[in-house]
Design a protein around this motif. Structure first.
Motif, PDB file in Angstrom:
ATOM      1  N   ALA A 174       0.835  -1.207   0.000  1.00  0.00           N
ATOM      2  CA  ALA A 174       0.000   0.000   0.000  1.00  0.00           C
ATOM      3  C   ALA A 174       0.870   1.257   0.000  1.00  0.00           C
ATOM      4  O   ALA A 174       1.776   1.398   0.819  1.00  0.00           O
ATOM      5  CB  ALA A 174      -0.920   0.006   1.218  1.00  0.00           C
ATOM      6  N   ALA A 175       0.553   2.160  -0.913  1.00  0.00           N
ATOM      7  CA  ALA A 175       1.289   3.420  -1.036  1.00  0.00           C
ATOM      8  C   ALA A 175       0.451   4.575  -0.513  1.00  0.00           C
ATOM      9  O   ALA A 175      -0.783   4.564  -0.605  1.00  0.00           O
ATOM     10  CB  ALA A 175       1.644   3.689  -2.490  1.00  0.00           C
ATOM     11  N   ARG A 176       1.147   5.562   0.035  1.00  0.00           N
ATOM     12  CA  ARG A 176       0.512   6.829   0.400  1.00  0.00           C
ATOM     13  C   ARG A 176       1.136   7.904  -0.484  1.00  0.00           C
ATOM     14  O   ARG A 176       2.235   7.730  -1.024  1.00  0.00           O
ATOM     15  CB  ARG A 176       0.710   7.152   1.873  1.00  0.00           C
ATOM     16  N   TYR A 177       0.446   9.034  -0.615  1.00  0.00           N
ATOM     17  CA  TYR A 177       0.883  10.089  -1.523  1.00  0.00           C
ATOM     18  C   TYR A 177       1.254  11.366  -0.783  1.00  0.00           C
ATOM     19  O   TYR A 177       0.828  11.595   0.352  1.00  0.00           O
ATOM     20  CB  TYR A 177      -0.193  10.356  -2.577  1.00  0.00           C
ATOM     21  N   PHE A 178       2.050  12.174  -1.471  1.00  0.00           N
ATOM     22  CA  PHE A 178       2.491  13.463  -0.957  1.00  0.00           C
ATOM     23  C   PHE A 178       2.317  14.524  -2.029  1.00  0.00           C
ATOM     24  O   PHE A 178       2.508  14.245  -3.217  1.00  0.00           O
ATOM     25  CB  PHE A 178       3.996  13.437  -0.598  1.00  0.00           C
ATOM     26  N   ASP A 179       1.967  15.732  -1.596  1.00  0.00           N
ATOM     27  CA  ASP A 179       2.113  16.894  -2.455  1.00  0.00           C
ATOM     28  C   ASP A 179       3.564  17.317  -2.339  1.00  0.00           C
ATOM     29  O   ASP A 179       4.189  17.178  -1.277  1.00  0.00           O
ATOM     30  CB  ASP A 179       1.211  18.042  -1.998  1.00  0.00           C
ATOM     31  N   VAL A 180       4.123  17.814  -3.427  1.00  0.00           N
ATOM     32  CA  VAL A 180       5.491  18.323  -3.422  1.00  0.00           C
ATOM     33  C   VAL A 180       5.390  19.829  -3.607  1.00  0.00           C
ATOM     34  O   VAL A 180       4.691  20.304  -4.506  1.00  0.00           O
ATOM     35  CB  VAL A 180       6.336  17.685  -4.544  1.00  0.00           C
ATOM     36  N   GLN A 181       6.071  20.586  -2.734  1.00  0.00           N
ATOM     37  CA  GLN A 181       5.943  22.040  -2.788  1.00  0.00           C
ATOM     38  C   GLN A 181       7.280  22.737  -2.597  1.00  0.00           C
ATOM     39  O   GLN A 181       8.178  22.223  -1.939  1.00  0.00           O
ATOM     40  CB  GLN A 181       4.943  22.538  -1.757  1.00  0.00           C
ATOM     41  N   SER A 182       7.355  23.923  -3.208  1.00  0.00           N
ATOM     42  CA  SER A 182       8.534  24.776  -3.079  1.00  0.00           C
ATOM     43  C   SER A 182       8.173  26.163  -3.584  1.00  0.00           C
ATOM     44  O   SER A 182       7.519  26.291  -4.629  1.00  0.00           O
ATOM     45  CB  SER A 182       9.697  24.213  -3.899  1.00  0.00           C
ATOM     46  N   GLY A 183       8.574  27.185  -2.853  1.00  0.00           N
ATOM     47  CA  GLY A 183       8.391  28.559  -3.307  1.00  0.00           C
ATOM     48  C   GLY A 183       6.980  28.917  -3.692  1.00  0.00           C
ATOM     49  O   GLY A 183       6.766  29.649  -4.653  1.00  0.00           O
ATOM     50  N   GLY A 184       5.991  28.377  -2.999  1.00  0.00           N
ATOM     51  CA  GLY A 184       4.602  28.672  -3.313  1.00  0.00           C
ATOM     52  C   GLY A 184       4.015  27.811  -4.419  1.00  0.00           C
ATOM     53  O   GLY A 184       2.828  27.886  -4.716  1.00  0.00           O
ATOM     54  N   THR A 185       4.819  26.978  -5.041  1.00  0.00           N
ATOM     55  CA  THR A 185       4.356  26.052  -6.076  1.00  0.00           C
ATOM     56  C   THR A 185       4.033  24.721  -5.421  1.00  0.00           C
ATOM     57  O   THR A 185       4.829  24.212  -4.629  1.00  0.00           O
ATOM     58  CB  THR A 185       5.446  25.854  -7.151  1.00  0.00           C
ATOM     59  N   VAL A 186       2.864  24.164  -5.741  1.00  0.00           N
ATOM     60  CA  VAL A 186       2.452  22.874  -5.191  1.00  0.00           C
ATOM     61  C   VAL A 186       2.110  21.940  -6.349  1.00  0.00           C
ATOM     62  O   VAL A 186       1.341  22.305  -7.233  1.00  0.00           O
ATOM     63  CB  VAL A 186       1.227  23.017  -4.259  1.00  0.00           C
ATOM     64  N   ARG A 187       2.679  20.763  -6.313  1.00  0.00           N
ATOM     65  CA  ARG A 187       2.350  19.705  -7.270  1.00  0.00           C
ATOM     66  C   ARG A 187       1.638  18.602  -6.491  1.00  0.00           C
ATOM     67  O   ARG A 187       2.252  17.834  -5.755  1.00  0.00           O
ATOM     68  CB  ARG A 187       3.608  19.165  -7.947  1.00  0.00           C
ATOM     69  N   GLU A 188       0.327  18.559  -6.663  1.00  0.00           N
ATOM     70  CA  GLU A 188      -0.506  17.649  -5.875  1.00  0.00           C
ATOM     71  C   GLU A 188      -0.269  16.187  -6.249  1.00  0.00           C
ATOM     72  O   GLU A 188      -0.238  15.833  -7.425  1.00  0.00           O
ATOM     73  CB  GLU A 188      -1.975  18.003  -6.056  1.00  0.00           C
ATOM     74  N   GLY A 189      -0.093  15.353  -5.221  1.00  0.00           N
ATOM     75  CA  GLY A 189       0.053  13.915  -5.409  1.00  0.00           C
ATOM     76  C   GLY A 189       1.241  13.517  -6.265  1.00  0.00           C
ATOM     77  O   GLY A 189       1.220  12.462  -6.894  1.00  0.00           O
ATOM     78  N   ALA A 190       2.292  14.325  -6.288  1.00  0.00           N
ATOM     79  CA  ALA A 190       3.431  14.096  -7.179  1.00  0.00           C
ATOM     80  C   ALA A 190       4.494  13.167  -6.600  1.00  0.00           C
ATOM     81  O   ALA A 190       5.505  12.912  -7.246  1.00  0.00           O
ATOM     82  CB  ALA A 190       4.059  15.428  -7.565  1.00  0.00           C
ATOM     83  N   ALA A 191       4.274  12.650  -5.393  1.00  0.00           N
ATOM     84  CA  ALA A 191       5.244  11.741  -4.777  1.00  0.00           C
ATOM     85  C   ALA A 191       4.496  10.676  -3.985  1.00  0.00           C
ATOM     86  O   ALA A 191       3.346  10.880  -3.584  1.00  0.00           O
ATOM     87  CB  ALA A 191       6.191  12.517  -3.865  1.00  0.00           C
ATOM     88  N   TRP A 192       5.148   9.557  -3.750  1.00  0.00           N
ATOM     89  CA  TRP A 192       4.530   8.472  -2.985  1.00  0.00           C
ATOM     90  C   TRP A 192       5.594   7.654  -2.282  1.00  0.00           C
ATOM     91  O   TRP A 192       6.761   7.691  -2.638  1.00  0.00           O
ATOM     92  CB  TRP A 192       3.684   7.575  -3.894  1.00  0.00           C
ATOM     93  N   ASN A 193       5.152   6.928  -1.272  1.00  0.00           N
ATOM     94  CA  ASN A 193       6.034   5.950  -0.640  1.00  0.00           C
ATOM     95  C   ASN A 193       5.216   4.811  -0.055  1.00  0.00           C
ATOM     96  O   ASN A 193       3.998   4.817  -0.092  1.00  0.00           O
ATOM     97  CB  ASN A 193       6.977   6.602   0.369  1.00  0.00           C
TER      98      ASN A 193
END
Length: 165
Positions: free
Chosen positions: A85-104
């Motif tokens: 089972a994987a969970r997801y992460f938003d990846v963010q930097s400098g006010g930019t957010v990439r929703e669900g762009a990472a998992w582990n």
């Protein structure tokens, strides 16, 4: 659906059709970096890659090697028949957010325990992901998270018509 004809690897290249199923995890000797919003958000020499038939490698970086705040728990989950089972992460930097762009995999299946404190990132939504000094290309199709470099040849799962491979 027929298995496609693998491209022949050149010197120093690997064919993704020689990768195993179930997948194999191996250490990565190269430096791996990820940039978003013009900022370096991850930098490591402690990555691993997961190799699976027909897929370019998926790189997993230690969570500790991301800048603080770059990974934020996100909604959603998925299940891999091999890793669990994987969970997801938003990846963010400098006010930019990439929703669900990472998992582990917080509790990976047996054989994949080394992934417990590592995270994979989709290359497409990032400004740049590198393996060594090479900028990667995202695995085609947007569903899978492999990183294509000049060291691997396909064809790769994710291209049109590859659903049944």
């Amino acid at each position: 659906m027929r298995r496609p004809t693998p491209e022949p690897p050149g010197p120093g290249q690997e064919s993704v059709w020689d990768y195993p199923r179930p997948p194999r995890v191996e250490q990565v000797p190269q430096r791996i970096t990820i940039r978003l919003a013009g900022e370096l958000i991850a930098d490591t020499r402690s990555a691993v890659r997961v190799l699976e038939t027909s897929h370019p490698p998926v790189y997993y970086l230690p969570i500790a090697d991301f800048v603080p705040g770059a990974l934020v728990a996100a909604a959603g989950s998925s299940f891999c028949e091999f890793k669990g089972a994987a969970r997801y992460f938003d990846v963010q930097s400098g006010g930019t957010v990439r929703e669900g762009a990472a998992w582990n995999y917080p509790q990976p299946s047996p054989g994949f325990e080394t992934l417990v404190d590592k995270v994979a990132v989709y290359a497409g939504p990032m400004d740049e992901c590198t393996v060594g000094s090479e900028v990667v290309v995202p695995q085609p199709g947007g569903f899978y998270g492999g990183w294509v470099t000049s060291a691997v040849v396909g064809p790769f799962k994710g291209t049109p018509g590859s659903m049944g491979w």
